[in-house]
Design an enzyme around this catalytic site. Structure first.
Site, PDB file in Angstrom:
ATOM      1  N   GLU A 108      -8.702   5.290  -6.088  1.00 32.16           N
ATOM      2  CA  GLU A 108      -7.773   5.543  -7.190  1.00 32.16           C
ATOM      3  C   GLU A 108      -8.409   6.395  -8.281  1.00 32.16           C
ATOM      4  O   GLU A 108      -7.904   6.448  -9.410  1.00 32.16           O
ATOM      5  CB  GLU A 108      -7.274   4.215  -7.787  1.00 32.16           C
ATOM      6  CG  GLU A 108      -8.321   3.377  -8.484  1.00 32.16           C
ATOM      7  CD  GLU A 108      -9.047   2.407  -7.552  1.00 32.16           C
ATOM      8  OE1 GLU A 108      -9.551   1.398  -8.048  1.00 32.16           O
ATOM      9  OE2 GLU A 108      -9.100   2.660  -6.334  1.00 32.16           O
ATOM     10  N   HIS A 159       0.811  -1.218   0.000  1.00 32.48           N
ATOM     11  CA  HIS A 159       0.000   0.000   0.000  1.00 32.48           C
ATOM     12  C   HIS A 159       0.850   1.276   0.000  1.00 32.48           C
ATOM     13  O   HIS A 159       0.394   2.319  -0.496  1.00 32.48           O
ATOM     14  CB  HIS A 159      -0.943  -0.006   1.204  1.00 32.48           C
ATOM     15  CG  HIS A 159      -2.068  -0.983   1.059  1.00 32.48           C
ATOM     16  ND1 HIS A 159      -3.224  -0.693   0.385  1.00 32.48           N
ATOM     17  CD2 HIS A 159      -2.201  -2.272   1.484  1.00 32.48           C
ATOM     18  CE1 HIS A 159      -4.036  -1.746   0.403  1.00 32.48           C
ATOM     19  NE2 HIS A 159      -3.437  -2.720   1.067  1.00 32.48           N
ATOM     20  N   ASP A 191       0.235   4.205  -2.517  1.00 37.26           N
ATOM     21  CA  ASP A 191       0.070   5.618  -2.163  1.00 37.26           C
ATOM     22  C   ASP A 191       1.021   6.516  -2.959  1.00 37.26           C
ATOM     23  O   ASP A 191       0.653   7.604  -3.398  1.00 37.26           O
ATOM     24  CB  ASP A 191       0.327   5.814  -0.663  1.00 37.26           C
ATOM     25  CG  ASP A 191      -0.804   5.269   0.200  1.00 37.26           C
ATOM     26  OD1 ASP A 191      -1.870   4.947  -0.360  1.00 37.26           O
ATOM     27  OD2 ASP A 191      -0.607   5.160   1.426  1.00 37.26           O
TER      28      ASP A 191
END
Length: 353
Positions: free
Chosen positions: A273, A243, A247
């Site tokens: 997203e 993750h 990010d």
């Protein structure tokens, strides 16, 4: 005498209070209205002091230079010079023996000195300089007493202590209030920014995006478009690289989109997203060309995973125009439908309607 000093102080503090209200609503009024009201406020406060003089024996003085000095020092010449002209003309119409020195030394001299230091107004720690400036303005006001009056030196000695102390105390009080206001404004702006900003990408969040674009739709010319951008297979990126990398890719995509922002183009993060783009004051063909450029830019960009690994990603985009008698929310929904069609058609493309 002390009652008159307090009356002058009350006018100054009232001026500050009204100016604080003006600054609070500054974003809601035009720049012209703000400056006009500020000039009227400063001029009225100075003129009011003409009618509330401080009596020292046979002499009548006031604190007229303090509003001029503070506004010249903190706000610059636009408000200070205009207020100086208005108040100076009013004092000229009042006439009297002290009219000329009152205008030259009580108003023009201190204002010009304060303007000379205006560029240093934001250096908050230089308190000695600010105090010296205030004392310098007082001396410009009162030293002419030595030369313009019989026994001027004796008069100056008699009034110097009370005059200097009253000016310094008034200046310090006003300065403290101004610094408190600046701090409160800074905190307010930070809270407002955080409330309307996506914490990860630093783009506008959905709520703020709708507020900003609603205003743009009202103020700009016709032909408005909304584009929805979705990163393809983003879940796989998170599952494969983690993750944190996901990010980072969101941040990089946000930077790519942010580069296209202008007065007529606004970018925001819609959620997850998904990103949202407003395009205004353009033609259908130009809007399509812009989306094609963005699509190509994302596709060709190399996203850094680590020192040794880079990846490329694609995006699906839906574009829709804001029709007459339609709403912004309805247009976003149309763009979202077109985005769904782009993804259903194999991703890595854009669909418009």
């Amino acid at each position: 005498m002390f009652q008159s000093i307090l009356s002058n102080l009350a006018i100054i503090l009232l001026t500050h209070l009204i100016m604080s209200m003006l600054m609070h609503y500054r974003k809601r009024i035009t720049s012209f209205t703000y400056h006009t009201l500020s000039i009227i406020l400063v001029s009225c406060s100075i003129i009011a002091m003409f009618y509330l003089p401080i009596r020292f024996g046979d002499f009548w003085l006031d604190m007229r230079f303090i509003p001029l000095v503070f506004f010249a020092y903190f706000h610059g010449w636009k408000i200070a010079i205009s207020s100086l002209i208005i108040a100076g003309f009013w004092r000229f119409l009042m006439g009297g023996d002290g009219m000329v020195p009152g205008i030259l030394f009580g108003m023009i001299g201190p204002t010009l000195l304060a303007l000379a230091f205006h560029s240093r107004a934001n250096i908050e720690s230089n308190y000695l300089e600010k105090l010296s400036l205030l004392i310098g303005c007082w001396l410009i006001c009162d030293i002419p007493i030595i030369f313009a009056m019989p026994n001027g030196l004796e008069v100056f000695k008699d009034i110097a202590f009370i005059r200097s102390i009253s000016f310094i105390i008034t200046g310090i009080i006003w300065y403290i209030f101004i610094m408190q206001n600046r701090q409160l404004k800074y905190l307010y702006d930070e809270l407002e920014k955080q409330a309307g900003e996506d914490p990860l990408t630093k783009l506008l969040n959905k709520r703020k995006f709708f507020d900003v674009v609603t205003d743009k739709v009202k103020s700009l010319k016709p032909n408005h478009y909304i584009a929805m951008v979705d990163i393809d297979h983003f879940k796989n990126i998170n599952d494969t690289y983690g993750h944190l990398i996901g990010d980072k890719i969101l941040i990089d995509v946000a930077h790519i989109l942010k580069d296209y922002e202008t007065k007529f183009i606004q970018v925001g993060r819609y959620g997850g997203e998904e990103f949202i783009i407003y395009i205004g004051n353009t033609t259908n063909e130009d809007a399509k060309k812009l989306i094609e450029q963005i699509h190509k830019k994302i596709k060709e960009h190399e996203f850094i995973i680590d020192e040794y690994q880079h990846i490329k990603i694609t995006a699906s985009i839906g574009l829709a125009s804001l029709e007459d008698n339609s709403t912004l929310l309805h247009t976003v929904n149309k763009a979202d439908i077109n985005l769904y069609r782009a993804k259903q058609s194999g991703r890595n493309r854009f669909v418009c309607s």
